[in-house]
Scaffold this active site. Structure first.
Site, PDB file in Angstrom:
ATOM      1  N   SER A   8       0.808  -1.215   0.000  1.00 17.67           N
ATOM      2  CA  SER A   8       0.000   0.000   0.000  1.00 17.67           C
ATOM      3  C   SER A   8       0.839   1.263   0.000  1.00 17.67           C
ATOM      4  CB  SER A   8      -0.934   0.005   1.212  1.00 17.67           C
ATOM      5  OG  SER A   8      -0.188   0.016   2.414  1.00 17.67           O
ATOM      6  N   SER A  36     -21.883  16.489  12.183  1.00 19.23           N
ATOM      7  CA  SER A  36     -20.752  17.191  11.591  1.00 19.23           C
ATOM      8  C   SER A  36     -19.939  17.799  12.722  1.00 19.23           C
ATOM      9  CB  SER A  36     -21.235  18.298  10.644  1.00 19.23           C
ATOM     10  OG  SER A  36     -20.136  19.035  10.141  1.00 19.23           O
ATOM     11  N   PHE A 102      -6.589   7.482   4.403  1.00 12.71           N
ATOM     12  CA  PHE A 102      -7.139   7.196   5.733  1.00 12.71           C
ATOM     13  C   PHE A 102      -7.520   8.538   6.339  1.00 12.71           C
ATOM     14  CE2 PHE A 102      -6.278   6.620  10.375  1.00 12.71           C
ATOM     15  CZ  PHE A 102      -7.289   5.704  10.641  1.00 12.71           C
ATOM     16  N   ASN A 195       3.415  -9.368  13.973  1.00 12.91           N
ATOM     17  CA  ASN A 195       3.544  -8.974  15.368  1.00 12.91           C
ATOM     18  C   ASN A 195       2.962 -10.120  16.209  1.00 12.91           C
ATOM     19  OD1 ASN A 195       0.707  -8.693  15.458  1.00 12.91           O
ATOM     20  ND2 ASN A 195       0.800  -6.500  15.043  1.00 12.91           N
ATOM     21  N   GLY A 225       6.659  -5.345  20.297  1.00 12.82           N
ATOM     22  CA  GLY A 225       6.484  -4.036  20.905  1.00 12.82           C
ATOM     23  C   GLY A 225       7.642  -3.680  21.810  1.00 12.82           C
ATOM     24  N   ASP A 257       6.966  -0.964  10.222  1.00  7.55           N
ATOM     25  CA  ASP A 257       7.532  -0.775   8.884  1.00  7.55           C
ATOM     26  C   ASP A 257       8.990  -0.328   8.979  1.00  7.55           C
ATOM     27  OD1 ASP A 257       5.009  -1.361   7.858  1.00  7.55           O
ATOM     28  OD2 ASP A 257       4.410   0.746   7.841  1.00  7.55           O
TER      29      ASP A 257
END
Length: 327
Positions: A8, A36, A102, A195, A225, A257
């Site tokens: 992606s 909103s 996103f 993970n 982690g 990443d």
């Protein structure tokens, strides 16, 4: 070493609302919601798993080949990646869809309302690795990271056809992929990245035991982690590398990443997996301290200092020749 990173490429639009969403929900009217919120801050960050990994590899001198699909709004992002050593000539530009996006709004209570737009990412399923290999003179490794599910399966199968080693990084797409597809992505991978949660999910989705998965991959690399990373190979004791020191946590997005970038870059230069994991952990820590997944900058002195602080001078010395050449 020529590494192609498939997956992606996206932008994150992050907003903050100076109130609480729940204060605006009317009991008895939740079946007809029309709300909103006026946000008082907006941050636009470059992201996407493949682009994040390529960014780290590029900073370490690997000139990674990014393979993915974007929209015509990619121009500025492309310049940014090229400036950081990423080969973007195999990125497909859609004529009809925008780059994946996103969009997320967070309130004072850390509640979030978010939408993910896949957009051009769906066209990644049309991309072939053969032209990429022809253009670059051959590929030494393909990393299959989160992407359009059909694209992930296609890239994996094509690696087998071309005889190119591949690394599997299914990550957040595990929940969406069919069991047969997960088995196809994992079997024969030179390395499997997960993970701790994804490690259990891989077993559930494939129906294979922990040992059966190890029998099907070269090594299984599991990020833990704050507890570091675990490296496993069939028939060998597991090796756990502690996490690197972190000064201040800013944003966890893209930390995994960054680890993958450091790990693969060190392996590309012939370093052993424990040393590669230490460099990956340092990059992960630097990414965690930055306000976005592509905001950290690598400096040889700073990276060496983190290695020394976290793992001692002998461990830093192992990586010193590579860092001297790369940074």
């Amino acid at each position: 070493m020529r590494i192609a990173v498939t997956g992606s490429i996206a932008t994150d639009h992050l907003m903050t609302f100076p109130g609480r969403f729940t204060d605006h929900l009317v009991p008895g009217e939740l079946a007809n919601v029309s709300l909103s919120f006026l946000a008082d801050a907006l941050e636009v960050r470059r992201g996407g798993a493949a682009a994040n990994i390529a960014y780290g590899l590029g900073q370490l001198g690997l000139a990674p080949i990014l393979v993915g699909a974007v929209g015509p709004d990619f121009a500025d992002y492309q310049v940014h990646l090229k400036e950081h050593g990423v080969d973007t000539d195999s990125v497909h530009v859609s004529h009809t869809a925008q780059t994946a996006r996103f969009v997320c709004t967070t309130d004072l209570a850390q509640n979030q309302i978010a939408t993910f737009y896949a957009g051009a990412m769906a066209e990644a399923r049309t991309l072939s690795l053969a032209p990429v290999a022809d253009r670059t003179g051959g590929l030494d490794l393909v990393l299959v990271s989160p992407n359009d599910p059909e694209a992930m399966v296609r890239h994996t199968e094509e690696c087998r056809e071309l005889g190119v080693p591949f690394a599997a990084d299914p990550s957040q797409q595990l929940a969406r992929l069919e069991p047969a597809a997960v088995r196809d992505l994992v079997a024969g991978a030179q390395r499997l990245f997960t993970n701790a949660y994804e490690a259990a999910l891989v077993q559930e989705r494939t129906g294979w035991t922990h040992r059966q998965i190890l029998d099907r991959v070269g090594s299984w690399v599991t990020t833990l982690g704050a507890d570091g990373v675990r490296i496993e190979r069939a028939g060998e004791p597991a090796v756990t590398i502690p996490a690197a020191p972190v000064r201040e946590e800013a944003d966890p997005t893209g930390v995994g990443d960054a680890f993958r970038a450091g790990f693969l870059a060190a392996l590309a230069h012939g370093l052993p997996e424990p040393a590669a994991a230490r460099l990956g952990c340092v990059l992960a820590g630097l990414a965690l301290e930055a306000p976005g997944p592509q905001e950290y900058v690598l400096d040889r002195t700073a990276v060496t200092a983190r290695l020394t602080e976290g793992y001692g001078e002998p461990a830093a010395a192992v990586l010193a020749p590579f860092l001297e050449a790369a940074l």
